[in-house]
Design a protein around this motif. Structure first.
Motif, PDB file in Angstrom:
ATOM      1  N   HIS A  77       0.802  -1.223   0.000  1.00 14.37           N
ATOM      2  CA  HIS A  77       0.000   0.000   0.000  1.00 14.37           C
ATOM      3  C   HIS A  77       0.834   1.273   0.000  1.00 14.37           C
ATOM      4  O   HIS A  77       1.880   1.335   0.648  1.00 14.37           O
ATOM      5  N   ASP A  88       6.549   1.323   5.840  1.00 14.15           N
ATOM      6  CA  ASP A  88       5.294   0.575   5.936  1.00 14.15           C
ATOM      7  C   ASP A  88       4.543   0.739   4.619  1.00 14.15           C
ATOM      8  O   ASP A  88       4.131   1.849   4.286  1.00 14.15           O
ATOM      9  N   GLY A  89       4.376  -0.330   3.863  1.00 17.61           N
ATOM     10  CA  GLY A  89       3.707  -0.267   2.568  1.00 17.61           C
ATOM     11  C   GLY A  89       4.652   0.104   1.444  1.00 17.61           C
ATOM     12  O   GLY A  89       4.848  -0.664   0.500  1.00 17.61           O
ATOM     13  N   GLU A 122      -4.956   1.105   2.423  1.00 17.15           N
ATOM     14  CA  GLU A 122      -4.912  -0.118   3.226  1.00 17.15           C
ATOM     15  C   GLU A 122      -5.151   0.190   4.690  1.00 17.15           C
ATOM     16  O   GLU A 122      -5.808  -0.543   5.408  1.00 17.15           O
ATOM     17  N   GLU A 123      -4.595   1.313   5.156  1.00 18.51           N
ATOM     18  CA  GLU A 123      -4.581   1.608   6.591  1.00 18.51           C
ATOM     19  C   GLU A 123      -5.970   1.911   7.155  1.00 18.51           C
ATOM     20  O   GLU A 123      -6.234   1.677   8.333  1.00 18.51           O
ATOM     21  N   HIS A 184       6.788  -6.821   3.096  1.00 13.73           N
ATOM     22  CA  HIS A 184       6.378  -5.797   4.061  1.00 13.73           C
ATOM     23  C   HIS A 184       7.363  -5.804   5.228  1.00 13.73           C
ATOM     24  O   HIS A 184       7.899  -6.847   5.569  1.00 13.73           O
ATOM     25  N   GLN A 187       7.026  -4.908  11.330  1.00 16.78           N
ATOM     26  CA  GLN A 187       6.270  -4.049  12.272  1.00 16.78           C
ATOM     27  C   GLN A 187       6.215  -4.633  13.678  1.00 16.78           C
ATOM     28  O   GLN A 187       5.355  -4.273  14.479  1.00 16.78           O
ATOM     29  N   HIS A 351      -2.953  -7.171   6.613  1.00 18.02           N
ATOM     30  CA  HIS A 351      -2.348  -6.765   5.340  1.00 18.02           C
ATOM     31  C   HIS A 351      -3.294  -7.032   4.185  1.00 18.02           C
ATOM     32  O   HIS A 351      -4.171  -7.894   4.280  1.00 18.02           O
TER      33      HIS A 351
HETATM   34 ZN   LIG Z   1       1.403  -1.763   6.069  1.00 17.79          ZN
END
Ligand SMILES: [Zn+2]
Length: 401
Positions: A77, A88-89, A122-123, A184, A187, A351
């Protein structure tokens, strides 16, 4: 090395952000437009033809000269959380494109097609629902989502129109695809603790998100005795502490109240309303159900006792996902060929791969991020790990069938 080049590219992409700390790039905004224009250039430079679908996903395509070729889909994303990180993404979009460019220029034509996707949303920051745009790709997008309202009062439909899209979501469904792979950052701290660059994801936790409103009656903080109050803030406090305790004892589940608002929100007014979010995650759907039942009963008991009323509304649900054995095997083979230690793990975060798994084989490869810090401007990755991921992805391109 490719790692350094990709690292710099990610710095460039991170510039498309609202002012403030870290990266804030919400879907269907000026920053989103700038990011996909930049990504389109990157895709074109990697010999891909590009298009933007009706929900704002940018798709770069490699068409194999082989007849009736299979199609591999790779993506992640473009959007971020508010004040999020650079990786992130974004890493899962830029790394595969750059790696493919390098691979294609070295090895020439492939006997399968590839679609690279930069998912728009996505978030779920703007419309309070995650995987909005991968839902459109797999055909699970429901028309009511178009009426969701974001921070500035605009519906999703209006936001899409203002972004230059016609909001005919049925057009977004992709067909004739075989496999989805998402790279990815982890996290979380597991890879960093084990001193490993990469982890193969075996499964992704299920998520449910709820919106809660407790209504009481606002009043003067000085004149109303404690036993005559209908304090919606106190109601929320009791509910939050009881459900948290319950989750701690239940185990293998995590529950988070990330947003809490007291209305009217003044130092000398008893709150007449409290609004909060609940995010629940577990591998086992039965545990999630147990938790939701408990939330319902705690809300009922608390509100009855304190003369309050409540509304509990589910905003989002994604089932836990077992990753495709086929993808896991190919990732193992690729890591072996690249001389990288094989490590398996589950994903605590949700995800797009979860949605993609509903119509095709789907899997994920995690890349270490320092101390597991994510959704934070401190998010960081090492160029060495990007290099290792590129090596493994190149082997995946070789062994994909
Ligand atoms: Zn992400």
């Amino acid at each position: 090395m490719l790692g350094d080049i990709i690292y710099k590219k990610l710095d460039e992409l991170a510039e498309f952000s609202k002012d403030g700390e870290g990266v804030t790039r919400l879907p269907f905004t000026k920053e989103h437009k700038e990011a996909i224009t930049w990504l389109e250039d990157l895709m074109n430079s990697a010999n891909l033809t590009t298009k933007i679908d009706n929900i704002g996903n940018l798709i770069g395509e490699y068409k194999s000269p082989t007849k009736n070729a299979k199609t591999l889909v790779i993506g992640s994303h473009q959007d971020s959380v508010i004040n999020g990180g650079k990786y992130d993404g974004a890493l899962g979009i830029v790394l595969p494109i750059m790696c493919f460019k390098d691979f294609y220029e070295t090895h020439g034509a492939l006997n399968y097609n590839i679609k690279f996707i930069a998912f728009a949303d996505e978030e779920g920051v703007s419309f309070q629902t995650a995987f909005l745009t991968s839902k459109a790709v797999v055909g699970s997008f429901t028309p009511d989502l178009l009426e969701r309202v974001r921070y500035d009062g605009k519906t999703l439909k209006k936001s899409l129109e203002n972004f230059g899209l016609n909001a005919d979501i049925s057009e977004c469904k992709i067909n004739d695809v075989d496999t989805f792979l998402e790279l990815h950052i982890e996290q979380g701290p597991i890879l960093d603790n084990k001193n490993l660059s990469l982890g193969i994801v075996d499964a992704i936790q299920g998520i449910e998100r709820y919106h809660v409103e407790i209504t009481g009656f606002a009043g003067h903080s000085g004149t109303i005795p404690m036993d005559m109050r209908r304090d919606a803030g106190v109601g929320a406090a009791f509910v939050i502490s009881r459900i948290t305790e319950f989750a701690e004892n239940l185990k293998n589940i995590v529950v988070t109240v990330g947003c809490l608002e007291l209305i009217p929100g003044a130092v000398n007014v008893i709150p007449g309303k409290s609004i909060f979010s609940i995010d629940i995650r577990a591998m086992d759907p039965l545990l999630i159900k147990t938790m939701v039942d408990k939330i319902n009963s705690v809300l009922s008991e608390t509100c009855e006792k304190r003369d309050l009323s409540f509304v509990l509304e589910r905003k989002m649900k994604a089932d836990s996902t077992i990753c495709s054995k086929n993808v896991i095997n190919m990732l193992e083979e690729s890591m072996k060929s690249a001389g990288v230690p094989i490590f398996h793990m589950t994903s605590g975060a949700g995800h797009d791969a979860q949605e993609m798994a509903t119509i095709m084989d789907a899997g994920m490869l995690f890349i270490r991020c320092k101390k597991g810090i994510s959704h934070n401007k401190e998010e960081s990755v090492m160029t060495e790990d990007i290099d290792v991921a590129c090596k493994v992805l190149a082997e995946y391109f070789k062994c994909y069938k």
